[in-house]
Design an enzyme around this catalytic site. Structure first.
Site, mmCIF file in Angstrom:
data_model
loop_
_atom_site.group_PDB
_atom_site.id
_atom_site.type_symbol
_atom_site.label_atom_id
_atom_site.label_comp_id
_atom_site.label_asym_id
_atom_site.label_seq_id
_atom_site.Cartn_x
_atom_site.Cartn_y
_atom_site.Cartn_z
ATOM 1 N N HIS A 61 52.720 77.046 52.132
ATOM 2 C CA HIS A 61 53.235 77.998 51.146
ATOM 3 C C HIS A 61 54.467 77.440 50.455
ATOM 4 C CE1 HIS A 61 53.454 81.879 49.210
ATOM 5 N NE2 HIS A 61 54.731 81.989 49.528
ATOM 6 N N HIS A 63 56.726 77.508 46.531
ATOM 7 C CA HIS A 63 56.979 77.768 45.114
ATOM 8 C C HIS A 63 57.925 76.647 44.708
ATOM 9 C CE1 HIS A 63 55.364 81.818 45.788
ATOM 10 N NE2 HIS A 63 56.197 81.930 46.807
ATOM 11 N N ARG A 84 65.978 87.806 44.087
ATOM 12 C CA ARG A 84 64.877 87.682 43.129
ATOM 13 C C ARG A 84 65.402 87.613 41.695
ATOM 14 N NH1 ARG A 84 59.870 91.829 42.152
ATOM 15 N NH2 ARG A 84 61.559 92.986 41.158
ATOM 16 N N TYR A 123 52.567 81.019 39.937
ATOM 17 C CA TYR A 123 52.417 82.194 39.067
ATOM 18 C C TYR A 123 53.165 82.108 37.738
ATOM 19 C CZ TYR A 123 56.735 83.490 41.544
ATOM 20 O OH TYR A 123 57.990 83.480 42.104
ATOM 21 N N ARG A 208 51.812 94.751 44.960
ATOM 22 C CA ARG A 208 52.645 95.268 43.866
ATOM 23 C C ARG A 208 52.190 94.739 42.520
ATOM 24 N NH1 ARG A 208 57.319 92.438 44.408
ATOM 25 N NH2 ARG A 208 56.835 91.540 46.435
ATOM 26 N N HIS A 232 50.865 87.364 49.277
ATOM 27 C CA HIS A 232 52.100 87.799 49.945
ATOM 28 C C HIS A 232 51.829 89.186 50.520
ATOM 29 C CE1 HIS A 232 54.413 85.200 46.854
ATOM 30 N NE2 HIS A 232 54.682 84.677 48.026
ATOM 31 N N HIS A 269 53.581 85.721 55.125
ATOM 32 C CA HIS A 269 54.655 86.513 55.768
ATOM 33 C C HIS A 269 54.090 87.504 56.792
ATOM 34 C CE1 HIS A 269 57.383 84.666 53.004
ATOM 35 N NE2 HIS A 269 56.849 85.260 51.949
ATOM 36 N N ASP A 320 58.029 77.732 51.598
ATOM 37 C CA ASP A 320 58.192 78.851 50.662
ATOM 38 C C ASP A 320 59.298 78.614 49.639
ATOM 39 O OD1 ASP A 320 58.143 81.296 49.403
ATOM 40 O OD2 ASP A 320 58.548 82.511 51.166
HETATM 41 ZN ZN LIG Z 1 56.178 83.088 48.530
#
Ligand SMILES: [Zn+2]
Length: 447
Positions: A61, A63, A84, A123, A208, A232, A269, A320
């Site tokens: 995982h 990003h 975030r 993404y 979400r 996720h 997670h 991650d």
């Molecule tokens: Zn992630």
């Protein structure tokens, strides 16, 4: 046509159950053709790997752009949600060229850490505001090229990200993540093709971010291609609360209802689960990717990894957000978190933790013939020094324990992918100055 034959001599090799001294591997066309034990000295002409050689590590995982946030997000307090906002500000500055430069450097850092395959959960698809690039997969292609140039394998987990919350459209920051709907996501993702070093997989960013009635479109896309599907899952209690309010069930239940769970699916997670969620995930054969250094960095909580595994969920590991890139640290953190929580030791053996970091991590990314040292497997290897200041002392037969509980990424001496030395004696063979490449790429995003 004759196949290229290369011979590797491993001073010590971890063969899945034990450490074997003096192992010779014949490698043909990037695969292990033969494993010969009982070879105490290197055969003439063999490439010598001194230390403990493991199968290549899978970072399940990632990003890649989060690497630009390292340390800057350690100043001050806050939560996942304040972190975030900082992350979105960095995402706003990404272009295909900038992302290519950063990801090439980050994947080179991973190679230096012994990682031979990355699962990139991707993404940031479009230009800011959501306008597609001339090539609608310019960002994904930049990541695929970056992995090739850094010499590692990649599974590009192309993520559907369509909403900011249940029944809420994307925010301004999130517009570039969205394809509008799952059908458009599928049309774009279908243009991406597997290649020698790359697999294309799917992702649901989270419950979400994908409306419930569109989840099955993503699941079907992955099913038709027998491709890995990541999501996720219950990283935050706020996500659980919002899901209950919108749908009257937990995120795991919602995913099960819409066909997202199953043996090719991995929940990333899996932190805040009910006992029923654990049975649902384990019973469906859905995997669990733990990212302990990120989960502790973001104050997420500790997921029930041991219970999930007991119920049938295979475990993998990921770095991650790249607060650090060190799969040994991820592996031991999973065990040490459980020790702190239960005040007992020995939830996983070093061998079990290494399986999560190698063979099970690769399986979660769709590489079923990778992550073991045996005839027929891909010749991906990671050699850990057993004579560094951190690793010297224990008997070599305790090499797995030394790698997992004492080594760091800095102890990786060689990384071999498809029979090619990507890291030799601690130096990357394809990206000459990895720190310089990281510095330049991150400066571009900060300016
Ligand atoms: Zn992630």
């Amino acid at each position: 046509m004759t196949a290229t034959l290369r011979t590797y001599w491993l001073e010590h090799a971890w063969l899945g159950t034990h450490v074997e001294p003096g192992v010779t591997l014949d490698v043909t066309d990037g695969r292990i053709a033969a494993v010969r034990t009982g070879t105490p000295a290197p055969p003439p002409g063999a490439e010598i790997l001194r230390g403990l050689t493991l199968p290549g590590l899978a970072n399940a995982h990632s990003h890649a752009f989060h690497r630009a946030l390292r340390s800057t997000v350690q100043v001050g307090s806050g939560t996942f949600w304040t972190w975030r906002e900082v992350m979105y500000a960095t995402a706003d500055r990404l272009t295909p060229d900038r992302y290519h430069a950063l990801a090439r450097a980050v994947y080179a850092e991973m190679a230096l850490a012994g990682i031979t395959t990355v699962g990139e959960f991707h993404y940031v698809h479009h230009a800011p505001g959501g306008t597609p690039y001339a090539d609608p997969n310019a960002m994904g292609e930049a990541l695929l090229a970056a992995a090739a140039e850094a010499g590692i394998r990649i599974t590009l987990l192309d993520a559907a990200y369509l909403s900011s919350g249940f029944g809420r459209p994307p925010t301004a920051h999130q517009l570039r993540f969205s394809d509008g709907d799952a059908e458009s996501w599928a049309a774009r993702s279908s243009l991406l093709k597997d290649r020698d070093h790359a697999r294309i997989g799917a992702a649901v960013h989270s419950v979400r971010a994908v409306p419930a009635e569109q989840l099955s479109t993503v699941a079907r896309w992955a099913e038709e291609r027998r491709a890995p599907l990541h999501v996720h899952l219950s990283e935050q209690t706020a996500e659980n609360d919002a899901c209950r309010e919108a749908h009257g069930c937990t995120p795991a239940q919602l995913l099960a209802l819409h066909g997202v769970l199953g043996p090719r699916t991995t929940g990333v997670h899996n932190t805040h689960l009910t006992a029923e969620d654990v049975s649902l995930i384990g019973g469906s054969g859905t995997g669990t990717c733990m990212c302990p250094t990120t989960e502790r960095d973001l104050a997420d909580g500790i997921g029930p990894a041991a219970a999930l595994q007991n119920e049938g969920s295979p475990l993998s590991l990921g770095s991650d957000s790249h607060a650090v890139v060190d799969l040994f640290e991820e592996a031991r953190a999973m065990e040490l978190n459980e020790r702190l929580r239960t005040r007992t030791r020995g939830h996983w053996t070093a061998a079990a933790l290494l399986r999560a970091a190698t063979v099970d991590g690769h399986a979660a990314l769709g590489w079923d013939d990778t992550g073991v040292i045996e005839a027929g497997a891909r010749a991906d290897l990671t050699t850990v020094a057993l004579d560094s200041v951190r690793t010297v002392g224990p008997l070599p037969r305790l090499g797995a324990e030394t790698a997992v509980f004492a080594a760091t990424a800095a102890d990786v001496r060689h990384t071999v992918v498809a029979g090619r030395h990507v890291v030799r004696d601690g130096a990357h063979t394809l990206v000459p100055d990895v720190p310089g490449a990281l510095a330049r790429a991150i400066r571009e995003l900060r300016a």
